[in-house]
Design a protein around this motif. Structure first.
Motif, short mmCIF file in Angstrom:
data_model
loop_
_atom_site.label_atom_id
_atom_site.label_comp_id
_atom_site.label_asym_id
_atom_site.label_seq_id
_atom_site.Cartn_x
_atom_site.Cartn_y
_atom_site.Cartn_z
N GLU A 1 0.83 -1.28 0.06
CA GLU A 1 0.02 0.12 -0.11
C GLU A 1 0.79 1.43 -0.12
OE1 GLU A 1 -3.67 -1.91 2.59
OE2 GLU A 1 -1.97 -1.02 3.60
N ALA A 2 2.21 1.22 0.66
CA ALA A 2 3.13 2.54 0.67
C ALA A 2 3.56 2.62 -0.56
CB ALA A 2 4.01 2.21 1.95
N ARG A 3 3.65 1.58 -1.21
CA ARG A 3 4.09 1.40 -2.75
C ARG A 3 3.51 2.38 -3.39
NH1 ARG A 3 8.24 -1.84 -5.04
NH2 ARG A 3 9.75 -2.77 -3.27
N GLU A 4 2.03 1.77 -3.23
CA GLU A 4 1.10 2.35 -4.06
C GLU A 4 1.00 4.10 -3.84
OE1 GLU A 4 -1.79 3.15 -7.26
OE2 GLU A 4 -0.53 1.53 -6.66
N LEU A 5 1.06 4.44 -2.61
CA LEU A 5 0.97 5.78 -2.38
C LEU A 5 2.37 6.53 -2.93
CD1 LEU A 5 -0.12 5.68 1.27
CD2 LEU A 5 -1.40 6.34 -0.62
N VAL A 6 3.42 5.93 -2.71
CA VAL A 6 4.68 6.40 -3.50
C VAL A 6 4.50 6.59 -4.95
CG1 VAL A 6 6.97 5.90 -3.83
CG2 VAL A 6 6.29 5.76 -1.72
N LYS A 7 3.87 5.51 -5.41
CA LYS A 7 4.06 5.58 -7.05
C LYS A 7 2.85 6.78 -7.30
CE LYS A 7 2.16 2.60 -10.71
NZ LYS A 7 1.98 1.32 -11.05
N ARG A 8 1.59 6.88 -6.83
CA ARG A 8 0.64 7.82 -6.95
C ARG A 8 1.54 9.34 -6.87
NH1 ARG A 8 -5.19 6.43 -4.81
NH2 ARG A 8 -5.14 4.36 -5.47
N THR B 1 9.55 0.01 -8.60
CA THR B 1 9.78 -1.23 -9.35
C THR B 1 8.45 -1.78 -9.91
OG1 THR B 1 9.78 -2.58 -7.33
CG2 THR B 1 12.02 -1.83 -8.01
N ASP B 2 8.66 -2.87 -10.84
CA ASP B 2 7.35 -3.30 -11.14
C ASP B 2 6.96 -4.46 -10.45
OD1 ASP B 2 5.63 -4.20 -13.14
OD2 ASP B 2 6.90 -5.41 -14.20
N TYR B 3 6.57 -4.08 -9.38
CA TYR B 3 6.02 -5.06 -8.23
C TYR B 3 4.78 -5.58 -8.56
CZ TYR B 3 3.52 -1.25 -6.28
OH TYR B 3 2.34 -0.31 -5.96
N GLY B 4 4.44 -6.49 -7.58
CA GLY B 4 3.15 -7.08 -7.65
C GLY B 4 2.63 -7.53 -6.25
N SER C 1 19.39 5.57 -12.57
CA SER C 1 18.16 6.12 -12.42
C SER C 1 17.82 5.63 -10.98
CB SER C 1 17.23 5.27 -13.25
OG SER C 1 17.22 3.91 -13.17
N PHE C 2 16.88 6.19 -10.37
CA PHE C 2 16.59 5.84 -8.96
C PHE C 2 15.16 5.20 -8.73
CE2 PHE C 2 19.80 9.16 -8.65
CZ PHE C 2 20.52 8.89 -7.63
N VAL C 3 14.97 4.37 -7.81
CA VAL C 3 13.77 3.58 -7.71
C VAL C 3 13.45 3.40 -6.24
CG1 VAL C 3 14.50 1.45 -8.29
CG2 VAL C 3 12.32 1.97 -8.73
N ALA C 4 12.36 3.44 -5.74
CA ALA C 4 11.69 3.05 -4.23
C ALA C 4 11.63 1.53 -4.16
CB ALA C 4 10.65 3.64 -4.04
N LEU C 5 12.71 1.02 -3.33
CA LEU C 5 12.74 -0.61 -3.22
C LEU C 5 11.96 -0.88 -2.20
CD1 LEU C 5 16.60 -0.94 -4.13
CD2 LEU C 5 14.69 -1.27 -5.42
N ASP C 6 11.54 0.07 -1.21
CA ASP C 6 10.81 -0.43 -0.14
C ASP C 6 10.22 0.98 0.43
OD1 ASP C 6 9.67 -1.65 2.33
OD2 ASP C 6 11.52 -2.57 2.86
N ALA C 7 9.08 0.89 1.09
CA ALA C 7 8.37 2.17 1.60
C ALA C 7 7.65 1.80 2.99
CB ALA C 7 7.44 2.79 0.68
N HIS C 8 7.66 2.84 3.86
CA HIS C 8 7.08 2.67 5.08
C HIS C 8 6.27 3.90 5.15
CE1 HIS C 8 9.19 -0.75 6.21
NE2 HIS C 8 10.28 -0.33 5.63
N VAL D 1 -11.44 8.45 0.91
CA VAL D 1 -11.18 8.03 -0.60
C VAL D 1 -10.00 7.19 -0.95
CG1 VAL D 1 -11.05 8.82 -2.75
CG2 VAL D 1 -12.66 9.86 -1.11
N VAL D 2 -8.91 7.64 -0.39
CA VAL D 2 -7.54 6.98 -1.02
C VAL D 2 -7.57 5.30 -0.14
CG1 VAL D 2 -6.03 7.85 1.06
CG2 VAL D 2 -5.25 7.05 -1.36
N LEU D 3 -7.99 5.57 1.21
CA LEU D 3 -8.15 4.33 1.80
C LEU D 3 -9.09 3.21 1.34
CD1 LEU D 3 -8.32 5.67 5.73
CD2 LEU D 3 -6.26 4.80 4.41
N ASP D 4 -10.28 3.71 0.83
CA ASP D 4 -11.12 2.73 0.22
C ASP D 4 -10.59 2.21 -1.02
OD1 ASP D 4 -13.69 1.71 -0.12
OD2 ASP D 4 -13.66 2.83 -2.03
N GLU D 5 -9.86 3.11 -1.72
CA GLU D 5 -8.92 2.77 -3.08
C GLU D 5 -8.02 1.76 -2.66
OE1 GLU D 5 -9.71 6.83 -5.65
OE2 GLU D 5 -7.88 6.32 -4.79
N LEU D 6 -7.18 1.77 -1.41
CA LEU D 6 -6.31 0.84 -1.24
C LEU D 6 -6.82 -0.50 -0.53
CD1 LEU D 6 -3.49 3.36 0.37
CD2 LEU D 6 -3.44 2.25 -1.98
#
Length: 392
Positions: A7-14, A20-23, A191-198, A211-216
């Protein structure tokens, strides 16, 4: 409340920060399919709200999709399937709330991948810091100063500034208390990329961020704490919910033998620490104040008195309290009597300056309870509480 890494990765991405191309997978088959899509060796990360995953075996490496499926077999919440990135250097980028300055502070280090506290202690010159307003617009230059302070220059500096700036804006916009990327990886291509997020969010912000909590997919019933509440702590919530008057709850359980009924905001934390500094072993933390009913004061005291291992309780509040002393005195003594205890033996110290003091002290005197007035400091009251708890 805490977010899982996916979820933190998704917030960072947004927020526009490269990831990274995680799943995220909830079954071994889903993990295998994500590994196939990634098409290279992957890292399987168990999704939990506590730290120390690597030491606990919650991070596994897989070279093939089949191996990814096998290693994703034990999933508390699910697993994050991440490419096994080739990293040239690891950095740390974070934003936390500074309770002393009452402002957020950006943190950056060129020594990522380990705890920032450890880096700050062992290599303070490798940690850049910069406070900023959570009301006024944020400038890229503020982030640039923080990053440059650890010696980062040139192309790296230009690429890192937008990342730290975006993280700081995410922190403010999403009502966070913590937002960190560790490690922030510099790949072989520069290049730089987030490998972990908290990420940790203010509990009080849940309605604003609905809204964002519901989306997550964060359910309203999810507490999202590092651990689930104990039965003792849930019982404390029930006591506080008896009626709307005052506070008599906010209970946290510990393993000690001295029960605490303490209050007055930050004063309750000061009292808790003071008890420990004098050698006491608190059985709990809680708060009382704002003129709760006698019933609520009694319920809280009963809960603490009945906690296994508790021998005596200390009832203490700050000098700035306006809570009626007689109400708390009636409630605590009522709890002792209904449980068959002698209040004079069970209450090691009663120190609540406030309204109706004289009436409250008369009640305590009637039952032989040792009490202290406002001339006794918080630390002296804590010392008396510990001494009273150790006496027969």
């Amino acid at each position: 409340m805490r977010f899982f890494e996916y979820e933190a990765r998704e917030l960072v991405k947004r927020a526009g920060i490269p990831v990274t191309d995680y799943g995220f997978a909830t079954t071994p088959q889903e993990a295998r399919e994500i590994a196939v899509r990634i098409g290279e060796p992957v890292v399987i990360k168990s999704q939990v709200l506590t730290g120390g995953r690597m030491k606990a075996g919650g991070v596994q490496f897989a070279d093939t999709p089949d191996e990814a499926g096998e290693k994703a077999g034990h999933m508390p919440r699910g697993v994050l399937v991440d490419p096994k990135a080739s990293v040239a250097q690891e950095y740390y980028a974070g934003v936390v709330w500074d309770g002393i300055r009452k402002q957020p502070v950006m943190l950056f280090s060129d020594m990522g991948g380990i705890d920032i506290e450890e880096v700050a202690e062992s290599h303070p010159d490798h940690v850049g810091r910069g406070h900023f307003s959570n009301v006024l617009p944020l400038s890229d230059y503020q982030a640039k100063e923080v990053i440059a302070s650890v010696g980062v220059t040139g192309r790296r500096l230009n690429r890192l500034v937008p990342i730290l700036t975006a993280l700081a804006r995410l922190f403010v916009e999403r009502d966070m208390t913590l937002a960190e990327i560790n490690p922030l990886g510099e790949l072989d291509d520069g290049s730089f990329v987030a490998l972990d997020a908290h990420m940790d969010m203010e509990n009080e912000a849940r309605s604003r961020q609905a809204v964002v909590l519901d989306e997550l997919g964060v359910g309203e019933e999810e507490t999202r704490q590092a651990r689930e509440a104990t039965e003792f702590e849930l019982a404390g919530e029930a006591v506080d919910g008896m009626d709307h008057r005052g506070v008599a709850g906010n209970v946290t359980e510990f393993d000690g033998d001295l029960g605490l009924v303490i209050g007055a905001g930050g004063g309750s934390l000061t009292l808790f620490d003071a008890v420990r500094s004098h050698g006491g072993k608190p059985a709990n933390y809680c708060e009382i104040g704002g003129n709760p009913s006698v019933r609520k004061a009694c319920g809280l005291a009963k809960l603490v008195l009945q906690k296994p291992g508790v021998d005596k309780i200390a009832v203490m509040m700050s000098i700035v309290s306006n809570t009626r002393v007689d109400i708390v005195a009636r409630g605590v003594i009522k709890a002792c009597l209904e449980l068959g205890y002698d209040p004079a033996e069970k209450i090691s110290i009663f120190r609540i300056p406030g309204a109706w003091e004289e009436e409250g002290f008369k009640i305590l005197e009637r039952y032989g309870v040792r009490y202290a007035d406002r001339s006794t400091s918080l630390h002296d009251a804590a010392r008396m509480a510990v001494q009273g708890a150790s006496s027969p």
